[in-house]
Design a protein around this motif. Sequence first.
Motif, PDB file in Angstrom:
ATOM      1  N   GLN A  23       0.806  -1.212   0.000  1.00  0.00           N
ATOM      2  CA  GLN A  23       0.000   0.000   0.000  1.00  0.00           C
ATOM      3  C   GLN A  23       0.845   1.270   0.000  1.00  0.00           C
ATOM      4  N   PHE A  24       2.152   1.139   0.318  1.00  0.00           N
ATOM      5  CA  PHE A  24       3.047   2.288   0.358  1.00  0.00           C
ATOM      6  C   PHE A  24       3.945   2.386  -0.874  1.00  0.00           C
ATOM      7  N   LEU A  25       3.875   1.416  -1.769  1.00  0.00           N
ATOM      8  CA  LEU A  25       4.673   1.468  -2.993  1.00  0.00           C
ATOM      9  C   LEU A  25       4.197   2.614  -3.884  1.00  0.00           C
ATOM     10  N   LEU A  26       5.105   3.175  -4.657  1.00  0.00           N
ATOM     11  CA  LEU A  26       4.748   4.309  -5.495  1.00  0.00           C
ATOM     12  C   LEU A  26       4.048   3.864  -6.773  1.00  0.00           C
ATOM     13  N   LEU A  27       2.963   4.555  -7.082  1.00  0.00           N
ATOM     14  CA  LEU A  27       2.208   4.380  -8.312  1.00  0.00           C
ATOM     15  C   LEU A  27       2.013   5.762  -8.917  1.00  0.00           C
ATOM     16  N   ASN A  28       2.584   5.981 -10.073  1.00  0.00           N
ATOM     17  CA  ASN A  28       2.505   7.311 -10.681  1.00  0.00           C
ATOM     18  C   ASN A  28       3.016   8.387  -9.723  1.00  0.00           C
ATOM     19  N   LEU A  30       3.080   8.491  -6.497  1.00  0.00           N
ATOM     20  CA  LEU A  30       2.304   8.702  -5.273  1.00  0.00           C
ATOM     21  C   LEU A  30       2.035   7.335  -4.646  1.00  0.00           C
ATOM     22  N   PRO A  31       2.131   7.194  -3.323  1.00  0.00           N
ATOM     23  CA  PRO A  31       1.851   5.890  -2.718  1.00  0.00           C
ATOM     24  C   PRO A  31       0.475   5.361  -3.106  1.00  0.00           C
ATOM     25  N   VAL A  32       0.407   4.073  -3.343  1.00  0.00           N
ATOM     26  CA  VAL A  32      -0.835   3.410  -3.753  1.00  0.00           C
ATOM     27  C   VAL A  32      -2.008   3.825  -2.862  1.00  0.00           C
ATOM     28  N   LEU A  33      -1.795   3.815  -1.568  1.00  0.00           N
ATOM     29  CA  LEU A  33      -2.854   4.116  -0.612  1.00  0.00           C
ATOM     30  C   LEU A  33      -3.437   5.513  -0.807  1.00  0.00           C
ATOM     31  N   MET A  34      -2.617   6.460  -1.196  1.00  0.00           N
ATOM     32  CA  MET A  34      -3.121   7.823  -1.402  1.00  0.00           C
ATOM     33  C   MET A  34      -4.057   7.896  -2.594  1.00  0.00           C
ATOM     34  N   HIS A  35      -3.774   7.122  -3.649  1.00  0.00           N
ATOM     35  CA  HIS A  35      -4.699   7.058  -4.782  1.00  0.00           C
ATOM     36  C   HIS A  35      -6.059   6.523  -4.327  1.00  0.00           C
ATOM     37  N   THR A  36      -6.027   5.518  -3.478  1.00  0.00           N
ATOM     38  CA  THR A  36      -7.266   4.891  -3.017  1.00  0.00           C
ATOM     39  C   THR A  36      -8.103   5.868  -2.206  1.00  0.00           C
ATOM     40  N   ILE A  37      -7.471   6.561  -1.277  1.00  0.00           N
ATOM     41  CA  ILE A  37      -8.201   7.537  -0.456  1.00  0.00           C
ATOM     42  C   ILE A  37      -8.744   8.667  -1.328  1.00  0.00           C
ATOM     43  N   VAL A 106      -5.318  -1.571  -1.557  1.00  0.00           N
ATOM     44  CA  VAL A 106      -4.530  -1.832  -2.767  1.00  0.00           C
ATOM     45  C   VAL A 106      -5.406  -2.038  -4.003  1.00  0.00           C
ATOM     46  N   ARG A 107      -6.571  -1.408  -4.001  1.00  0.00           N
ATOM     47  CA  ARG A 107      -7.379  -1.269  -5.221  1.00  0.00           C
ATOM     48  C   ARG A 107      -7.469   0.226  -5.525  1.00  0.00           C
ATOM     49  N   PRO A 108      -6.378   0.831  -5.992  1.00  0.00           N
ATOM     50  CA  PRO A 108      -6.331   2.284  -6.144  1.00  0.00           C
ATOM     51  C   PRO A 108      -7.019   2.830  -7.392  1.00  0.00           C
ATOM     52  N   LEU A 109      -7.411   1.946  -8.321  1.00  0.00           N
ATOM     53  CA  LEU A 109      -7.987   2.406  -9.581  1.00  0.00           C
ATOM     54  C   LEU A 109      -9.511   2.413  -9.563  1.00  0.00           C
ATOM     55  N   VAL A 110     -10.111   2.163  -8.415  1.00  0.00           N
ATOM     56  CA  VAL A 110     -11.574   2.183  -8.331  1.00  0.00           C
ATOM     57  C   VAL A 110     -12.079   3.557  -8.754  1.00  0.00           C
ATOM     58  N   GLU A 216       0.119   1.094 -13.425  1.00  0.00           N
ATOM     59  CA  GLU A 216       0.802   2.288 -13.956  1.00  0.00           C
ATOM     60  C   GLU A 216       0.314   2.590 -15.374  1.00  0.00           C
ATOM     61  N   ILE A 217       0.148   1.542 -16.162  1.00  0.00           N
ATOM     62  CA  ILE A 217      -0.353   1.726 -17.532  1.00  0.00           C
ATOM     63  C   ILE A 217      -1.784   2.243 -17.512  1.00  0.00           C
ATOM     64  N   LEU A 218      -2.633   1.616 -16.694  1.00  0.00           N
ATOM     65  CA  LEU A 218      -4.050   1.977 -16.657  1.00  0.00           C
ATOM     66  C   LEU A 218      -4.274   3.387 -16.139  1.00  0.00           C
ATOM     67  N   ILE A 219      -3.507   3.766 -15.126  1.00  0.00           N
ATOM     68  CA  ILE A 219      -3.726   5.072 -14.504  1.00  0.00           C
ATOM     69  C   ILE A 219      -3.325   6.203 -15.444  1.00  0.00           C
ATOM     70  N   ASN A 220      -2.410   5.913 -16.358  1.00  0.00           N
ATOM     71  CA  ASN A 220      -1.970   6.938 -17.302  1.00  0.00           C
ATOM     72  C   ASN A 220      -2.787   6.953 -18.585  1.00  0.00           C
ATOM     73  N   LYS A 221      -3.732   6.024 -18.703  1.00  0.00           N
ATOM     74  CA  LYS A 221      -4.613   5.989 -19.869  1.00  0.00           C
ATOM     75  C   LYS A 221      -5.876   6.819 -19.675  1.00  0.00           C
ATOM     76  N   LYS A 222      -6.196   7.151 -18.390  1.00  0.00           N
ATOM     77  CA  LYS A 222      -7.440   7.852 -18.122  1.00  0.00           C
ATOM     78  C   LYS A 222      -7.139   9.254 -17.605  1.00  0.00           C
ATOM     79  N   PRO A 223      -8.075  10.175 -17.767  1.00  0.00           N
ATOM     80  CA  PRO A 223      -7.882  11.520 -17.206  1.00  0.00           C
ATOM     81  C   PRO A 223      -7.713  11.403 -15.696  1.00  0.00           C
ATOM     82  N   PHE A 224      -6.755  12.150 -15.166  1.00  0.00           N
ATOM     83  CA  PHE A 224      -6.490  12.031 -13.727  1.00  0.00           C
ATOM     84  C   PHE A 224      -6.522  13.407 -13.082  1.00  0.00           C
ATOM     85  N   LYS A 225      -7.237  13.487 -11.944  1.00  0.00           N
ATOM     86  CA  LYS A 225      -7.375  14.760 -11.238  1.00  0.00           C
ATOM     87  C   LYS A 225      -6.422  14.807 -10.070  1.00  0.00           C
TER      88      LYS A 225
END
Length: 225
Positions: A23-28, A30-37, A106-110, A216-225
């Motif tokens: 949950q603390f690994l970097l994704l784009n 930013l830590p995975v957990l921060m994307h989820t929150i 660890v489901r940050p793309l919801v 990483e691939i999926l998160i960069n394919k969609k508009p991100f705020k």
Amino acid sequence: MKNYAIIVAGGSGNRMQTETPKQFLLLNNLPVLMHTIKAFAQSETQPKILLVLSADQHQNWHNLCKEFNFQIPHEVVNGGKERFYSVKNALDLLDEPGVVAIHDAVRPLVSKELIDACYGAATEKGNAVAAVKPTDSIRKKNGDYTEAVNRDDFYLIQTPQVFDLQKIKNAYLQPFSNLFTDDASVVEHSGEIINLVEGEKNNIKITYPTDLDLAEILINKKPFK
């Protein structure tokens, strides 16, 4: 009626082949957990967020919030030995009538659309669990052999899983059982019928190193705020 979200972040890095909890690994960056929150904070539902972490990770999380200037309001709760007890610890802090989502850290793309759909269905029906149909063929183990089964009879369960607060609090009064594989199974064991909501293929659970690469691939394919 209040909306709550419990983010369960008790995982280790064992299957990720890293000492850093996944949950603390970097994704784009930013830590995975921060994307989820962030996903829950950006939803229309605007729930009060509780984050369940093992006690020995509280300071690490505090340091990460400072490092990344992460300011989304949330309350940190001590995790338990089993996921069951982690969720129960958070539920015990909630007392106003409402609806509560429980989600894997660890489901940050919801998507916020799926989050809001689950809250809406749970408000109407008492619970709502995200699920998708399998696309691969399925075989069932039968003793020393396997047999083909109809994949249309099966669902792959995701989170969020959203429940009427009082009903899930009542369900968590049951003793722990190894048969409890998720929150839906706890609630079902208490006598409730579980309602499924169509989940998302992109709502992956980061478990192995390749999952992080895919995210990483999926998160960069969609508009991100």
